[in-house]
Design a protein around this motif. Structure first.
Motif, PDB file in Angstrom:
ATOM      1  N   GLN A  90     -10.447  -7.355  -5.240  1.00 25.58           N
ATOM      2  CA  GLN A  90      -9.762  -6.137  -4.606  1.00 25.58           C
ATOM      3  C   GLN A  90      -8.543  -6.664  -4.458  1.00 25.58           C
ATOM      4  OE1 GLN A  90     -11.578  -5.695  -1.186  1.00 25.58           O
ATOM      5  NE2 GLN A  90     -14.242  -5.135  -1.823  1.00 25.58           N
ATOM      6  N   VAL A  91      -8.210  -7.763  -5.010  1.00 22.90           N
ATOM      7  CA  VAL A  91      -7.054  -8.346  -4.913  1.00 22.90           C
ATOM      8  C   VAL A  91      -6.006  -8.305  -6.512  1.00 22.90           C
ATOM      9  CG1 VAL A  91      -5.388 -10.861  -3.835  1.00 22.90           C
ATOM     10  CG2 VAL A  91      -7.719  -9.892  -3.102  1.00 22.90           C
ATOM     11  N   ASN A  92      -4.705  -7.961  -5.652  1.00 16.61           N
ATOM     12  CA  ASN A  92      -4.059  -7.691  -7.200  1.00 16.61           C
ATOM     13  C   ASN A  92      -3.878  -9.324  -7.827  1.00 16.61           C
ATOM     14  OD1 ASN A  92      -3.212  -5.483  -7.943  1.00 16.61           O
ATOM     15  ND2 ASN A  92      -2.491  -5.171  -5.722  1.00 16.61           N
ATOM     16  N   SER A  93      -4.036  -9.431  -8.622  1.00 13.81           N
ATOM     17  CA  SER A  93      -3.923 -11.212  -9.800  1.00 13.81           C
ATOM     18  C   SER A  93      -2.373 -11.695  -9.289  1.00 13.81           C
ATOM     19  CB  SER A  93      -3.930 -10.737 -11.175  1.00 13.81           C
ATOM     20  OG  SER A  93      -3.567  -9.969 -11.248  1.00 13.81           O
ATOM     21  N   VAL A  94      -1.350 -10.983  -9.251  1.00 16.95           N
ATOM     22  CA  VAL A  94      -0.207 -11.264  -9.276  1.00 16.95           C
ATOM     23  C   VAL A  94       0.686 -10.814  -7.762  1.00 16.95           C
ATOM     24  CG1 VAL A  94       2.152 -11.682 -10.191  1.00 16.95           C
ATOM     25  CG2 VAL A  94       0.237 -12.436 -11.216  1.00 16.95           C
ATOM     26  N   ILE A  95       1.000 -11.551  -6.878  1.00 17.80           N
ATOM     27  CA  ILE A  95       1.728 -11.232  -5.346  1.00 17.80           C
ATOM     28  C   ILE A  95       3.200 -11.237  -5.831  1.00 17.80           C
ATOM     29  CG2 ILE A  95       1.218 -10.495  -3.054  1.00 17.80           C
ATOM     30  CD1 ILE A  95      -1.086 -11.487  -3.218  1.00 17.80           C
ATOM     31  N   LEU A  96       4.411 -10.220  -5.514  1.00 16.11           N
ATOM     32  CA  LEU A  96       5.967 -10.902  -5.387  1.00 16.11           C
ATOM     33  C   LEU A  96       5.981 -10.947  -3.837  1.00 16.11           C
ATOM     34  CD1 LEU A  96       6.887  -9.023  -9.088  1.00 16.11           C
ATOM     35  CD2 LEU A  96       6.428 -11.203  -8.281  1.00 16.11           C
ATOM     36  N   ASP A  97       6.831 -11.839  -3.975  1.00 15.55           N
ATOM     37  CA  ASP A  97       7.574 -11.397  -2.206  1.00 15.55           C
ATOM     38  C   ASP A  97       8.459 -11.959  -2.362  1.00 15.55           C
ATOM     39  OD1 ASP A  97       4.958 -11.114  -1.332  1.00 15.55           O
ATOM     40  OD2 ASP A  97       4.500 -13.227  -0.471  1.00 15.55           O
ATOM     41  N   ARG A 102       2.239 -17.000  11.494  1.00 10.71           N
ATOM     42  CA  ARG A 102       1.792 -16.072  11.445  1.00 10.71           C
ATOM     43  C   ARG A 102       1.792 -14.156  10.650  1.00 10.71           C
ATOM     44  NH1 ARG A 102      -2.295 -16.430  15.653  1.00 10.71           N
ATOM     45  NH2 ARG A 102      -2.469 -14.684  15.974  1.00 10.71           N
ATOM     46  N   ASP A 103       0.409 -14.229  10.076  1.00  8.15           N
ATOM     47  CA  ASP A 103       0.383 -13.233   8.912  1.00  8.15           C
ATOM     48  C   ASP A 103      -0.333 -11.890   8.921  1.00  8.15           C
ATOM     49  OD1 ASP A 103       0.906 -13.027   6.505  1.00  8.15           O
ATOM     50  OD2 ASP A 103      -0.731 -13.374   5.500  1.00  8.15           O
ATOM     51  N   ARG A 104      -0.041 -11.155   8.839  1.00 10.18           N
ATOM     52  CA  ARG A 104      -0.809  -9.934   9.038  1.00 10.18           C
ATOM     53  C   ARG A 104      -0.046  -8.973   7.681  1.00 10.18           C
ATOM     54  NH1 ARG A 104       1.755  -4.523  10.689  1.00 10.18           N
ATOM     55  NH2 ARG A 104       4.418  -5.658  11.008  1.00 10.18           N
ATOM     56  N   LEU A 105      -0.664  -8.123   7.514  1.00  7.98           N
ATOM     57  CA  LEU A 105      -0.943  -6.223   6.758  1.00  7.98           C
ATOM     58  C   LEU A 105       1.028  -5.186   7.382  1.00  7.98           C
ATOM     59  CD1 LEU A 105      -4.386  -5.985   4.912  1.00  7.98           C
ATOM     60  CD2 LEU A 105      -1.728  -7.345   3.652  1.00  7.98           C
ATOM     61  N   LEU A 106       1.399  -4.897   6.788  1.00 14.48           N
ATOM     62  CA  LEU A 106       1.359  -3.956   7.035  1.00 14.48           C
ATOM     63  C   LEU A 106       0.800  -2.806   7.452  1.00 14.48           C
ATOM     64  CD1 LEU A 106       4.890  -4.102   5.060  1.00 14.48           C
ATOM     65  CD2 LEU A 106       4.217  -5.034   7.018  1.00 14.48           C
ATOM     66  N   ASN A 107       0.580  -2.421   8.885  1.00 18.20           N
ATOM     67  CA  ASN A 107      -0.473  -1.298   8.600  1.00 18.20           C
ATOM     68  C   ASN A 107      -0.268   0.627   7.596  1.00 18.20           C
ATOM     69  OD1 ASN A 107      -1.381  -2.686  10.802  1.00 18.20           O
ATOM     70  ND2 ASN A 107       0.161  -1.310  12.474  1.00 18.20           N
ATOM     71  N   ASN A 108      -1.085   0.001   7.302  1.00 23.78           N
ATOM     72  CA  ASN A 108      -1.245   1.893   6.792  1.00 23.78           C
ATOM     73  C   ASN A 108      -2.413   3.050   7.181  1.00 23.78           C
ATOM     74  OD1 ASN A 108      -3.727   2.020   5.520  1.00 23.78           O
ATOM     75  ND2 ASN A 108      -3.599   0.679   4.106  1.00 23.78           N
ATOM     76  N   ASN A 109      -2.431   3.935   6.623  1.00 23.88           N
ATOM     77  CA  ASN A 109      -3.919   5.186   7.402  1.00 23.88           C
ATOM     78  C   ASN A 109      -4.583   4.350   8.057  1.00 23.88           C
ATOM     79  OD1 ASN A 109      -0.881   6.962   7.083  1.00 23.88           O
ATOM     80  ND2 ASN A 109      -1.995   8.439   6.233  1.00 23.88           N
ATOM     81  N   GLN A 110      -4.920   3.494   7.041  1.00 20.40           N
ATOM     82  CA  GLN A 110      -6.887   3.205   6.888  1.00 20.40           C
ATOM     83  C   GLN A 110      -6.446   1.895   7.464  1.00 20.40           C
ATOM     84  OE1 GLN A 110      -6.872   4.051   2.912  1.00 20.40           O
ATOM     85  NE2 GLN A 110      -8.933   5.524   3.388  1.00 20.40           N
ATOM     86  N   TYR A 111      -5.968   1.141   7.225  1.00 22.77           N
ATOM     87  CA  TYR A 111      -6.110  -0.672   7.764  1.00 22.77           C
ATOM     88  C   TYR A 111      -5.453  -0.328   9.217  1.00 22.77           C
ATOM     89  CZ  TYR A 111      -7.054  -5.562   6.573  1.00 22.77           C
ATOM     90  OH  TYR A 111      -6.849  -6.781   6.992  1.00 22.77           O
ATOM     91  N   LYS A 153       0.900  -4.604   1.863  1.00 20.60           N
ATOM     92  CA  LYS A 153       2.280  -5.423   1.780  1.00 20.60           C
ATOM     93  C   LYS A 153       1.682  -6.656   2.850  1.00 20.60           C
ATOM     94  CE  LYS A 153       5.392  -2.479  -1.215  1.00 20.60           C
ATOM     95  NZ  LYS A 153       6.430  -2.626  -1.158  1.00 20.60           N
ATOM     96  N   SER A 154       2.329  -7.804   2.585  1.00 22.99           N
ATOM     97  CA  SER A 154       2.016  -8.553   3.779  1.00 22.99           C
ATOM     98  C   SER A 154       3.380  -9.039   4.643  1.00 22.99           C
ATOM     99  CB  SER A 154       1.973 -10.220   3.110  1.00 22.99           C
ATOM    100  OG  SER A 154       2.381 -10.751   2.168  1.00 22.99           O
ATOM    101  N   SER A 155       3.306  -9.237   5.474  1.00 27.53           N
ATOM    102  CA  SER A 155       4.761  -9.313   6.467  1.00 27.53           C
ATOM    103  C   SER A 155       4.006 -10.822   6.775  1.00 27.53           C
ATOM    104  CB  SER A 155       4.883  -8.266   7.614  1.00 27.53           C
ATOM    105  OG  SER A 155       5.857  -9.497   8.302  1.00 27.53           O
ATOM    106  N   SER A 156       5.067 -12.326   6.830  1.00 27.42           N
ATOM    107  CA  SER A 156       4.622 -12.885   7.472  1.00 27.42           C
ATOM    108  C   SER A 156       6.168 -13.769   8.245  1.00 27.42           C
ATOM    109  CB  SER A 156       3.794 -14.336   6.510  1.00 27.42           C
ATOM    110  OG  SER A 156       2.904 -14.106   5.812  1.00 27.42           O
ATOM    111  N   SER A 178       5.511  -6.798  -2.689  1.00 27.05           N
ATOM    112  CA  SER A 178       4.053  -6.183  -3.765  1.00 27.05           C
ATOM    113  C   SER A 178       2.954  -6.054  -2.830  1.00 27.05           C
ATOM    114  CB  SER A 178       3.812  -6.438  -5.256  1.00 27.05           C
ATOM    115  OG  SER A 178       3.263  -7.505  -5.171  1.00 27.05           O
ATOM    116  N   ASN A 179       2.199  -4.990  -3.610  1.00 26.68           N
ATOM    117  CA  ASN A 179       0.697  -5.330  -2.207  1.00 26.68           C
ATOM    118  C   ASN A 179      -0.221  -6.037  -2.800  1.00 26.68           C
ATOM    119  OD1 ASN A 179       1.666  -2.216  -1.148  1.00 26.68           O
ATOM    120  ND2 ASN A 179      -0.036  -1.349  -3.065  1.00 26.68           N
ATOM    121  N   VAL A 180      -0.460  -6.965  -2.026  1.00 25.71           N
ATOM    122  CA  VAL A 180      -1.711  -8.068  -2.118  1.00 25.71           C
ATOM    123  C   VAL A 180      -3.198  -7.455  -2.310  1.00 25.71           C
ATOM    124  CG1 VAL A 180      -3.300  -9.669  -0.294  1.00 25.71           C
ATOM    125  CG2 VAL A 180      -0.830  -8.902   0.447  1.00 25.71           C
TER     126      VAL A 180
END
Length: 194
Positions: free
Chosen positions: A132-139, A35-44, A180-183, A163-165
Motif C-alpha cells: 500500500q506504500v509508495n516505493s519512494v517518498i519525497l519530502d 510528532r507525525d500525521r498524515l494530511l487529512n482527506n475525505n476518508q482518512y 502526505k506526511s507532516s512531521s 509526495s504521497n506516503v
C-alpha cells in the motif's frame, strides 16, 4: 618566471591557511523525537502520533557560512486515524535528507529535499501492508538549530510531504486522496572531527 611561481605558491598557501580557519568538515550521529500525521482527506482523519529517528550525519563546508549536510536516518512513523483503528499503519523507512545549512556563529538554518525508502509497513494487527506504500517518498525539510563547537547540537525541523506516503488508488484499504506526511522533530546530534 620563478617569482610568479613563488608568488602563486604563496597565494595558494595563504588561501589554504584561511580555508583551514573556517569551520571544519565533520561527521556525527543524531537522534530525534517527533510528532507525525498524515494530511487529512475525505476518508482518512489522521491524528498526531510519536515518530523516532536515528542515524549518521556529515557536514561538508561549501564556504565560510554554507555547508552541505547529508544524513542517513532510520525512521519509525506511526500513522493513526481517529475514525477506524483498522486503518492505522506503522512504517519504517530509510530517509536521506540532502540539506543546505547556513551558519551564523553557532546558529544554523537548514533546508533541502529528502528521499525516503520504506523497508517495513504493517497494520494494527502486524500484517504486512507494504504494497500500500509508495516505493519512494519525497519530502522537504526546513529547520533551525544551534551547534556548540564541534560537539552537541540541538535543532527543530519540519518534514513535509512532497509526495504521497500511500498509494492513492482503490486497491488500498485507505481509499483515495492525499496521503502526505507532516512531521515536526526535535533533533539532538553530536559531531566528531574538525
Amino acid at each position: 618566471m620563478k617569482k610568479i611561481i613563488t608568488s602563486l605558491a604563496l597565494v595558494v598557501s595563504v588561501a589554504g591557511a584561511v580555508q583551514a580557519q573556517n569551520r571544519a568538515t565533520t561527521v556525527g550521529i543524531t537522534v530525534a523525537y517527533g510528532r507525525d500525521r498524515l494530511l487529512n482527506n475525505n476518508q482518512y482523519t489522521s491524528v498526531s502520533h510519536s515518530a523516532y529517528q536515528a542515524g549518521l550525519t556529515a557536514d561538508l563546508n561549501v564556504s565560510e557560512k554554507v555547508s552541505f549536510h547529508p544524513e542517513v536516518l532510520y525512521t519509525m512513523r506511526y500513522f493513526d486515524t481517529s475514525n477506524d483503528a483498522n486503518l492505522n499503519r506503522d512504517i519504517n523507512t530509510i530517509d536521506v535528507p540532502l540539506l543546505a545549512r547556513y551558519h551564523v556563529g553557532g546558529l544554523f538554518l537548514e533546508a533541502g529535499p529528502q528521499v525516503s525508502v520504506p523497508i517495513k509497513a504493517v497494520d494494527e494487527d502486524g500484517n504486512d501492508v507494504k504494497s500500500q506504500v509508495n516505493s519512494v517518498i519525497l519530502d522537504y525539510v526546513v529547520g533551525v538549530g544551534y551547534q556548540l563547537g564541534h560537539g552537541p547540537s540541538l535543532g527543530v525541523r519540519y518534514d513535509g510531504g512532497a509526495s504521497n506516503v500511500f498509494k492513492s488508488n482503490t486497491a488500498t484499504a485507505l481509499g483515495t486522496g492525499k496521503f502526505k506526511s507532516s512531521s515536526v522533530f526535535v533533533v539532538l546530534a553530536y559531531s566528531f572531527g574538525g
